[in-house]
Design a protein around this motif. Sequence first.
Motif, PDB file in Angstrom:
ATOM      1  N   ALA B 331      11.650   2.982  13.758  1.00 52.08           N
ATOM      2  CA  ALA B 331      11.935   4.003  12.743  1.00 52.08           C
ATOM      3  C   ALA B 331      12.516   5.247  13.405  1.00 52.08           C
ATOM      4  N   PHE B 332      11.948   5.598  14.561  1.00 59.31           N
ATOM      5  CA  PHE B 332      12.436   6.761  15.319  1.00 59.31           C
ATOM      6  C   PHE B 332      13.896   6.540  15.729  1.00 59.31           C
ATOM      7  N   GLY B 335      16.340   7.154  12.830  1.00 59.94           N
ATOM      8  CA  GLY B 335      16.434   8.444  12.144  1.00 59.94           C
ATOM      9  C   GLY B 335      15.144   9.060  11.648  1.00 59.94           C
ATOM     10  N   ALA B 336      14.000   8.446  11.946  1.00 60.22           N
ATOM     11  CA  ALA B 336      12.743   9.070  11.512  1.00 60.22           C
ATOM     12  C   ALA B 336      12.284  10.079  12.555  1.00 60.22           C
ATOM     13  N   THR B 337      11.780  11.202  12.094  1.00 58.86           N
ATOM     14  CA  THR B 337      11.191  12.153  13.041  1.00 58.86           C
ATOM     15  C   THR B 337       9.722  11.761  13.243  1.00 58.86           C
ATOM     16  N   ARG B 340       7.861  12.642  10.184  1.00 60.34           N
ATOM     17  CA  ARG B 340       8.071  11.652   9.124  1.00 60.34           C
ATOM     18  C   ARG B 340       7.149  10.440   9.329  1.00 60.34           C
TER      19      ARG B 340
END
Lengths: 220, 419
Positions: B331-332, B335-337, B340
């Motif tokens: 996920a990182f 685009g996930a922070t 998030r």
Amino acid sequence: MQIITIKNLVKTYQSGDAKNEVLKDVCLEVNKGEFIAIMGRSGCGKSTLLNIMGGMDLADRGSYLFEGMQVSDFNRRQLAHFRNKKVGFVFQAFHLLPEFSIIDNISLPLGYAGAKSGQRKKRAKQLLEMVGLAGRETGRPFQLSGGEQQRVAIARAISNQPEVLLADEPTGSLDEENGIKIMQLLKTLNGQGLTIIMVTHDKKVAEYADRIIYMADGKI
Amino acid sequence: MRYLLYRVWKQMWNNRRIYWLIIFEMAVGIFVLVTCLNLTFTNREVLARYRQEMAEGMIPIQWEVGERDKEAEYENASRLVIDYDGYLQLEREYEKELNLYYTVVVLETCFFEGKQGELSTAEVWYLFMNDNMFEKCFGFARENDQAYAGRRAYKSLSKMERAEEGTVKAAMRGSNEFMARHGKIWFSKGCGVEYKEIPAGEKTEYIDRTSGITEQILVEDCVICPINFMDDFNAGEETDDVIFMVQNKNMEDQSSLLPELLNKISDMQDGRYIIYVSDEYLKMEKRAQEQDNLVRMFLAVSIVTLAIVTVSMIGILLIALQKRKKTAAVAFAFGATEVRNFLELFGEVFLLFLTGGGLGVLFSAVAASGFSGIATEIAFYPICVVYVLVFCLVTSAGCCLIALAGVKNREPIKVLKEL
């Protein structure tokens, strides 16, 4: 037209008192639409360079410009946006999420980009068709062969229409036949204007690239 | 936001087998907790209402003899329970917090000899009243050392005034002790009080006797004297009764001094009498105390249940996070922070707790009417929803943070490299 400009990039990993300089003043320029293969021995810094180019990691020193933007200065949020919109990753081990369906795996970057459910499904179906897996939407990743999994991984990487595709040993876990299929797929995508930077050990695979860069001891 | 909820839902669905158990445990814990809270709030409200009534009105304090023998009770009830000295002691101790209403009742039978030597009688109630009681009964403040007499009692006193010395005969012990002479009633040698008729328009027609026997005394048969004349009242005299009432001085004060006061009165009587208040308040307080013990026990049960849920959730999360390292890392990469990723985890736990908590609150709301508190059935207090919401928020965040702290090597690059 240059899409990536890297100047004097330095990256050091510290383990206890020992310092390991993985990248030493690396300079690289990548043009839009180029297909680059980076080759070198294990531990020479290929993957680290790829991670920095993909916004997964930050360099200690040097400059990394992407479409004229200084990525080194991005904050966490900007980096996340960069990873989501500008680049796409393909991993050697595919890294598909087993708890999600194939369609959910493909639409992962779209979800983080804020796309609605309908848009996500539509785009994921298009991509599945493109990679030759139409009708496999509801299946789970473990129901696919290695080659099919990598095709799903590529579909996921390009779902958000990134500028650059970063592939770390994309054929490393595949047999020759599937490896060729994957490279043909990447070549097709490159033909459609996608910039591809690929790390590989395999010379045959590297031959698909327009340019091969050799790395040794943290230098190009 | 929609995608976050979608992912949260997917993760919850993937773990549904174990999560049902958490929801069930949470629902049970919250059901017990909210029911206890509702019971406590209901009881508090009932007690506060009674306290308010007590603060606003006068509370008659009554007594009866230990053995519930009606005859004996009647006999003993005519004895002075809170004597004048006792009253003075109570007044000293509680003058800041309580208004004390106190009256000593003495019945006198007056005998008058007519012109032909015939005897006629009149019963006169002598009431030694403190100023509080006087003002409460008659609606005006008494002048210093002024005695008042009701219409019929005044006539009797006037007859005494007119009678020649010795013509008023004492036919029985205790009668005609209080002689009227020269506009005064004489309690003992050297101690007399002036009397006048109670002004028209007095507030009350009768005075309730509250101890032992219930009886009303007509004001027109009464002579009302200041309480301080008890100082000179012959200690050997028989007194009929005492009327004793209390009232909180500060109406805002919700604390009750009644139990303490009753204990004090009981101590004065060496336990001869059972002192009680003819108000439901004490009964309620006693029942509330009994229920409090039960509530405490159930609260402990609910806290233990919720602690088990929380610890179980942390354990489940520790295992889940270990398994989901890859999910977070991928996920990182797309685009996930980190925030998030945390929000996804938090959302999952929060929704889980909220579902369990919501069910618990719902059951509690439905079951509230089936339980009864000290006086009425338990009411459902909507504030409990807020408490449950805050509890779910805090415990969810706590569980996530503790579980995250327990998972090592979560850096996405390392995770992706290792796999």
